[in-house]
Scaffold this motif. Structure first.
Motif, short mmCIF file in Angstrom:
data_model
loop_
_atom_site.label_atom_id
_atom_site.label_comp_id
_atom_site.label_asym_id
_atom_site.label_seq_id
_atom_site.Cartn_x
_atom_site.Cartn_y
_atom_site.Cartn_z
N LEU A 128 78.73 -8.05 92.79
CA LEU A 128 77.64 -7.24 92.24
C LEU A 128 77.22 -7.69 90.84
O LEU A 128 76.54 -6.95 90.15
CB LEU A 128 78.06 -5.76 92.21
CG LEU A 128 78.42 -5.16 93.57
CD1 LEU A 128 78.88 -3.71 93.41
CD2 LEU A 128 77.27 -5.25 94.55
N ASN A 129 77.61 -8.87 90.44
CA ASN A 129 77.36 -9.36 89.09
C ASN A 129 75.86 -9.46 88.79
O ASN A 129 75.20 -10.41 89.16
CB ASN A 129 78.03 -10.72 88.91
CG ASN A 129 77.91 -11.23 87.50
OD1 ASN A 129 77.49 -10.51 86.60
ND2 ASN A 129 78.28 -12.48 87.30
N THR A 130 75.37 -8.45 88.10
CA THR A 130 73.96 -8.43 87.69
C THR A 130 73.83 -8.62 86.18
O THR A 130 72.72 -8.74 85.68
CB THR A 130 73.30 -7.08 88.05
OG1 THR A 130 73.91 -6.05 87.28
CG2 THR A 130 73.38 -6.79 89.52
N GLY A 131 74.96 -8.57 85.49
CA GLY A 131 74.93 -8.63 84.04
C GLY A 131 74.72 -7.26 83.41
O GLY A 131 74.65 -7.13 82.20
N ASN A 132 74.61 -6.24 84.26
CA ASN A 132 74.40 -4.88 83.78
C ASN A 132 75.37 -3.95 84.50
O ASN A 132 75.20 -3.66 85.69
CB ASN A 132 72.95 -4.46 84.05
CG ASN A 132 72.62 -3.09 83.51
OD1 ASN A 132 73.43 -2.18 83.55
ND2 ASN A 132 71.39 -2.95 83.01
N LYS A 133 76.41 -3.49 83.79
CA LYS A 133 77.46 -2.67 84.40
C LYS A 133 76.91 -1.40 85.05
O LYS A 133 77.36 -0.99 86.11
CB LYS A 133 78.53 -2.32 83.36
CG LYS A 133 79.68 -1.52 83.96
CD LYS A 133 80.81 -1.37 82.99
CE LYS A 133 81.93 -0.48 83.42
NZ LYS A 133 81.96 0.04 84.75
N LYS A 134 75.92 -0.79 84.41
CA LYS A 134 75.34 0.44 84.94
C LYS A 134 74.69 0.20 86.32
O LYS A 134 74.88 0.97 87.25
CB LYS A 134 74.32 1.01 83.95
CG LYS A 134 73.84 2.39 84.27
CD LYS A 134 72.97 2.93 83.15
CE LYS A 134 72.53 4.34 83.48
NZ LYS A 134 71.76 4.94 82.39
N ILE A 135 73.97 -0.89 86.43
CA ILE A 135 73.34 -1.24 87.71
C ILE A 135 74.41 -1.56 88.75
O ILE A 135 74.33 -1.14 89.91
CB ILE A 135 72.36 -2.42 87.54
CG1 ILE A 135 71.14 -1.97 86.73
CG2 ILE A 135 71.92 -2.98 88.89
CD1 ILE A 135 70.20 -3.10 86.34
N GLU A 136 75.44 -2.31 88.34
CA GLU A 136 76.53 -2.67 89.26
C GLU A 136 77.23 -1.41 89.76
O GLU A 136 77.52 -1.29 90.96
CB GLU A 136 77.53 -3.59 88.55
CG GLU A 136 76.96 -4.96 88.27
CD GLU A 136 77.83 -5.79 87.34
OE1 GLU A 136 79.00 -5.44 87.12
OE2 GLU A 136 77.31 -6.80 86.83
N ASP A 137 77.53 -0.46 88.88
CA ASP A 137 78.20 0.78 89.28
C ASP A 137 77.32 1.62 90.20
O ASP A 137 77.80 2.28 91.12
CB ASP A 137 78.62 1.60 88.06
CG ASP A 137 79.81 1.00 87.32
OD1 ASP A 137 80.40 0.03 87.82
OD2 ASP A 137 80.14 1.52 86.23
N ASN A 138 76.01 1.57 89.98
CA ASN A 138 75.07 2.28 90.85
C ASN A 138 75.03 1.64 92.24
O ASN A 138 75.09 2.34 93.26
CB ASN A 138 73.68 2.30 90.23
CG ASN A 138 72.70 3.05 91.09
OD1 ASN A 138 71.99 2.44 91.89
ND2 ASN A 138 72.66 4.36 90.95
N LEU A 139 74.96 0.32 92.29
CA LEU A 139 74.98 -0.39 93.58
C LEU A 139 76.28 -0.13 94.33
O LEU A 139 76.28 0.10 95.54
CB LEU A 139 74.79 -1.90 93.36
CG LEU A 139 73.41 -2.37 92.97
CD1 LEU A 139 73.44 -3.84 92.56
CD2 LEU A 139 72.44 -2.16 94.12
N ARG A 140 77.39 -0.18 93.61
CA ARG A 140 78.70 0.06 94.20
C ARG A 140 78.76 1.46 94.81
O ARG A 140 79.27 1.65 95.92
CB ARG A 140 79.78 -0.13 93.14
CG ARG A 140 81.19 -0.09 93.66
CD ARG A 140 82.20 -0.39 92.57
NE ARG A 140 82.09 -1.77 92.11
CZ ARG A 140 81.64 -2.12 90.90
NH1 ARG A 140 81.27 -1.20 90.03
NH2 ARG A 140 81.56 -3.39 90.57
#
Length: 155
Positions: A128-140
């Motif tokens: 999920l490496n997008t460079g944005n933890k918030k986006i990664e946690d949302n995708l997860r």
């Protein structure tokens, strides 16, 4: 006890009690005294290791006669538990929380080792490496909710 985190030791102690009985009622202060820690340390262990995503229902009453009741639940015995896990996810989910959910599903024979590995790969930080933890946690969170919803309707 050397080399072990006090939270791990408290968790192990509580799980040992739960192995003997599927429900336990404890006094926060008594457990804190037993391990020579502050009661908030017990709260931390309960919150991070014994919630719905870990396969436990926790009921707590504060105050003089306060207690914490922890009950181990068999996930498929109660479909509402999967709904509670979904509700507990909200809009974000860390990898650690996702891994905890996957291992709980394994422990309750809902999925097997291969499926755990697939889930962990799908929700990994590397995937999920997008460079944005918030986006990664949302995708997860969205991936995990989708998996859990699928499991609810599996026969």
């Amino acid at each position: 006890m050397q080399g072990k985190n006090i939270s791990d030791i408290i968790e192990k102690y509580l799980k040992k009690i739960l192995a003997e009985d599927s429900e336990v009622e404890i006094s926060r202060s008594e457990i804190a005294n037993l391990f020579n820690v502050v009661p908030s340390q017990i709260n931390y262990v309960i919150k991070t290791r014994f919630g719905i995503p870990n396969g436990y229902i926790v009921e707590s009453k504060r105050g003089g006669g306060g207690y914490i009741r922890i009950e181990k639940v068999k996930l498929l015995d109660n479909l509402d538990i999967l709904n509670l896990i979904i509700d507990s996810i909200d809009n974000t989910l860390s990898y650690k929380e996702g891994k905890s959910i996957a291992l709980t599903l394994l422990e309750n024979d809902i999925i097997d080792n291969k499926e755990v590995n697939i889930i962990l790969s799908a929700i990994s930080c590397k995937t999920l490496n997008t460079g944005n933890k918030k986006i990664e946690d949302n995708l997860r969170a969205r991936i995990m909710i989708s998996i859990l919803n699928h499991l609810k309707y599996e026969s």
